[in-house]
Design an enzyme around this catalytic site. Structure first.
Site, PDB file in Angstrom:
ATOM      1  N   VAL A 233       0.829  -1.206   0.000  1.00  0.00           N
ATOM      2  CA  VAL A 233       0.000   0.000   0.000  1.00  0.00           C
ATOM      3  C   VAL A 233       0.863   1.256   0.000  1.00  0.00           C
ATOM      4  O   VAL A 233       0.753   2.108  -0.881  1.00  0.00           O
ATOM      5  CB  VAL A 233      -0.953   0.011   1.212  1.00  0.00           C
ATOM      6  CG1 VAL A 233      -1.732   1.324   1.274  1.00  0.00           C
ATOM      7  CG2 VAL A 233      -1.915  -1.160   1.134  1.00  0.00           C
TER       8      VAL A 233
ATOM      9  N   SER B 283      -3.323   1.999   6.709  1.00  0.00           N
ATOM     10  CA  SER B 283      -3.536   0.566   6.866  1.00  0.00           C
ATOM     11  C   SER B 283      -5.029   0.287   7.031  1.00  0.00           C
ATOM     12  O   SER B 283      -5.792   1.151   7.453  1.00  0.00           O
ATOM     13  CB  SER B 283      -2.795   0.051   8.107  1.00  0.00           C
ATOM     14  OG  SER B 283      -1.426   0.369   8.056  1.00  0.00           O
ATOM     15  N   THR B 284      -5.420  -0.954   6.695  1.00  0.00           N
ATOM     16  CA  THR B 284      -6.789  -1.367   6.963  1.00  0.00           C
ATOM     17  C   THR B 284      -6.922  -1.676   8.443  1.00  0.00           C
ATOM     18  O   THR B 284      -6.215  -2.531   8.965  1.00  0.00           O
ATOM     19  CB  THR B 284      -7.153  -2.608   6.134  1.00  0.00           C
ATOM     20  OG1 THR B 284      -6.996  -2.299   4.752  1.00  0.00           O
ATOM     21  CG2 THR B 284      -8.579  -3.032   6.395  1.00  0.00           C
TER      22      THR B 284
ATOM     23  N   PHE C  30      -8.272   1.701  -1.742  1.00  0.00           N
ATOM     24  CA  PHE C  30      -9.209   0.819  -2.435  1.00  0.00           C
ATOM     25  C   PHE C  30      -8.541   0.279  -3.697  1.00  0.00           C
ATOM     26  O   PHE C  30      -9.113   0.318  -4.792  1.00  0.00           O
ATOM     27  CB  PHE C  30     -10.499   1.574  -2.784  1.00  0.00           C
ATOM     28  CG  PHE C  30     -11.279   2.035  -1.579  1.00  0.00           C
ATOM     29  CD1 PHE C  30     -12.088   1.166  -0.879  1.00  0.00           C
ATOM     30  CD2 PHE C  30     -11.188   3.348  -1.143  1.00  0.00           C
ATOM     31  CE1 PHE C  30     -12.810   1.592   0.233  1.00  0.00           C
ATOM     32  CE2 PHE C  30     -11.896   3.785  -0.033  1.00  0.00           C
ATOM     33  CZ  PHE C  30     -12.714   2.904   0.657  1.00  0.00           C
TER      34      PHE C  30
ATOM     35  N   LYS D 176     -14.078   0.953   4.487  1.00  0.00           N
ATOM     36  CA  LYS D 176     -13.075   0.066   3.901  1.00  0.00           C
ATOM     37  C   LYS D 176     -13.458  -1.391   4.123  1.00  0.00           C
ATOM     38  O   LYS D 176     -13.445  -2.203   3.183  1.00  0.00           O
ATOM     39  CB  LYS D 176     -11.704   0.369   4.530  1.00  0.00           C
ATOM     40  CG  LYS D 176     -10.631  -0.649   4.222  1.00  0.00           C
ATOM     41  CD  LYS D 176     -10.292  -0.710   2.755  1.00  0.00           C
ATOM     42  CE  LYS D 176      -9.151  -1.692   2.512  1.00  0.00           C
ATOM     43  NZ  LYS D 176      -8.831  -1.833   1.100  1.00  0.00           N
TER      44      LYS D 176
ATOM     45  N   ASN E  26     -14.737  -4.169   1.003  1.00  0.00           N
ATOM     46  CA  ASN E  26     -14.106  -5.459   0.750  1.00  0.00           C
ATOM     47  C   ASN E  26     -15.044  -6.620   1.067  1.00  0.00           C
ATOM     48  O   ASN E  26     -15.062  -7.628   0.359  1.00  0.00           O
ATOM     49  CB  ASN E  26     -12.814  -5.594   1.559  1.00  0.00           C
ATOM     50  CG  ASN E  26     -11.654  -4.872   0.898  1.00  0.00           C
ATOM     51  OD1 ASN E  26     -11.710  -4.540  -0.280  1.00  0.00           O
ATOM     52  ND2 ASN E  26     -10.607  -4.618   1.651  1.00  0.00           N
TER      53      ASN E  26
ATOM     54  N   ALA F  31     -16.422 -16.672 -11.600  1.00  0.00           N
ATOM     55  CA  ALA F  31     -16.188 -17.822 -10.738  1.00  0.00           C
ATOM     56  C   ALA F  31     -14.722 -18.237 -10.797  1.00  0.00           C
ATOM     57  O   ALA F  31     -14.045 -18.047 -11.801  1.00  0.00           O
ATOM     58  CB  ALA F  31     -17.070 -18.990 -11.171  1.00  0.00           C
TER      59      ALA F  31
ATOM     60  N   GLY G  88      -8.404 -14.589  -2.813  1.00  0.00           N
ATOM     61  CA  GLY G  88      -7.276 -14.530  -1.898  1.00  0.00           C
ATOM     62  C   GLY G  88      -6.849 -13.085  -1.720  1.00  0.00           C
ATOM     63  O   GLY G  88      -7.636 -12.156  -1.909  1.00  0.00           O
TER      64      GLY G  88
ATOM     65  N   CYS H 236      -6.584  -8.616   1.721  1.00  0.00           N
ATOM     66  CA  CYS H 236      -7.680  -7.809   2.281  1.00  0.00           C
ATOM     67  C   CYS H 236      -8.983  -8.562   2.525  1.00  0.00           C
ATOM     68  O   CYS H 236      -9.557  -8.456   3.607  1.00  0.00           O
ATOM     69  CB  CYS H 236      -7.959  -6.614   1.368  1.00  0.00           C
ATOM     70  SG  CYS H 236      -6.660  -5.363   1.392  1.00  0.00           S
TER      71      CYS H 236
END
Length: 471
Positions: A17, A134-135, A166, A224, A228, A272, A277, A280
């Site tokens: 990030v 940071s998240t 984002f 945030k 996600n 699909a 993964g 986040c």
């Protein structure tokens, strides 16, 4: 107090990030000095490498660094100097899911955030704007402010902002150049709003004002996690439908296309796959689960937990299908796994579906041949060791081999499993692959990227996720 004109920015954390974000800020704001600091000297050395062997692979990132580095973009391990000189400090450190203690497996580990905050308080000699990049869980800014106020020097005032990223790995530079929105949260005090305006002015160098959204501090933090969680929810929903497609003979691509044409839904995140993964989605959903439980909302927690459970089910279902198709056993059989990154155009392996697949294949005593064009071999071994802590490393390395090309990995294999949608996997010389494989030769496409009929014409037995064989 009027908004501060930001002349110097320090970013604590040179990872996925902080690195790209602040490199783009430096490129777009030549009048601002941007210094990215990190205690990891090897990482800083990579950012400063003469041949631009950057520690992160991201399309377009090298070009940005080449233009700005040495002009107004600098990388350093002198964290204290960066803090002292900055007007505005981004805190962009890792916030992994806790492995121990209260909330283990769900809550975010804020140890690095706290350490960075305490370092700022100890070192800063003048007032600063401190920005959560940071998240983090909702109301983290409150604990940061408490630490800063309790430990700051006289006449040092701190304003805390939330400015979540984002970005999508693989398109991060494009996302930074032309963001859907830039979200800045602040306390709704005059001082908080002034700090918010100062950061907004930085982004306004290249982002249209209407895309810069200013909200309350807590709304920004929660937005945030919410974004996600809802994106991951779409992936788990389409993956749940892929299982039904395989059982009924429907085609998940056709279903997704039909659903995506509904203007209320749109086509994005209806692809699909073997599972989502990255750093986040799972972490943020588990964070939301923990937050819901902490607020005594068990039904809400159970709802969001199911999104992660569905993702784990999709990975298990796919690996089981490989075993079932190969006559219910893969013991001693060579399985080529193409791709180890969690998605294409990144070297990031965090929560990669490939890790689970390889773990399952090793447990079935298969021989696994791995290839990924961007993930370092050392990272693969680290990930596999962490995923199989009770399996001796000698056993893992006996059953798993890493190769330098897809053709090498596929040689003498019984089956090819596509785990990452790298473009080069669409362009493999499949006739050469077929000639070098044991027969019958199987292909399992977990990313829906191959021309199944073309491969069947060559002689492969092809299984594509979300596509049933019934007519």
């Amino acid at each position: 107090m009027a908004p501060v004109q930001v002349k110097k920015i320090c970013c604590i954390g040179a990872g996925y990030v902080g690195g790209p974000t602040c490199a783009v800020i430096a490129l777009k704001c030549p009048d601002i000095i941007v210094t990215i600091v990190d205690l990891n000297q090897a990482r800083i050395d990579a950012w400063n490498s003469k041949d631009f062997s950057l520690p992160i692979y991201e399309p377009g990132l090298e070009d940005v660094v080449r233009q700005a580095r040495g002009r107004n973009l600098f990388f350093s391990s002198d964290v204290d100097k960066g803090i002292r000189e900055a007007d505005l400090i981004f805190v962009s450190v890792n916030t992994p899911t806790k492995k121990n203690g209260v909330g283990a497996g769900f809550a975010a580990d804020l140890n690095y955030v706290e350490l960075a905050t305490r370092r700022i308080a100890a070192v800063a000699e003048s007032s600063k704007i401190v920005v959560e990049k940071s998240t983090v869980p909702c109301r983290t800014a409150e604990s940061m402010r408490t630490i800063l106020e309790a430990n700051s020097k006289p006449n040092c005032k701190f304003q805390i902002l939330s400015n979540p990223e984002f970005l999508a790995e693989g398109t991060a530079i494009d996302d930074l150049f032309s963001p859907d929105r830039v979200l800045i949260g602040s306390l709704q005090t005059p001082e908080g709003k002034d700090a918010c305006a100062s950061l907004a002015e930085v982004y306004a160098h290249w982002v249209p004002r209407e895309r810069i959204l200013t909200v309350g501090l807590w709304s920004s933090e929660l937005s945030k996690l919410a974004a996600n969680a809802m994106l991951a929810q779409r992936i788990s929903s389409i993956n749940a439908l892929s299982a039904i497609c395989e059982a009924t003979g429907a085609n998940i691509d056709e279903v997704a296309h039909a659903v995506g044409r509904d203007s209320r839904m749109g086509p994005k995140f209806l692809k699909a796959s073997v599972g989502f993964g990255g750093s986040c989605f799972q972490k943020d959903i588990l964070n939301l689960v923990y937050l819901s439980e902490s607020l005594h909302l068990p039904e809400v927690a159970a709802y969001w937990r199911q999104v992660v459970d569905m993702n784990e089910y999709q990975k298990r279902r796919f690996s089981k299908r490989v075993v079932d198709t190969l006559f219910n056993t893969i013991t001693g059989k060579r399985i080529a796994v193409l791709g180890f990154a969690f998605k294409a155009d990144t070297g990031d392996t965090r929560e990669s579906a490939a890790i689970t697949l390889v773990k399952d294949f090793v447990a079935e005593r298969a021989l696994v041949s791995l290839y990924d064009p961007k993930v370092p071999h050392d990272q693969i071994w680290l990930d596999l060791a962490e995923a199989m802590p009770v399996t001796p490393s000698a056993t893992i390395q006996k059953q798993v081999q890493i190769y330098g090309s897809a053709l090498e990995a596929c040689k003498n294999a019984e089956a090819v499993v596509i785990a990452t949608e790298w473009k080069e996997f669409k362009e493999i010389d499949w006739e050469t692959v077929y000639a070098g494989m044991n027969k019958p030769a199987f292909v399992f496409d977990g990313r829906m990227i191959v021309d199944a009929e073309k491969l069947r014409d060559i002689g492969f037995k092809v299984t594509v996720i979300g596509r049933g064989e019934r007519l």
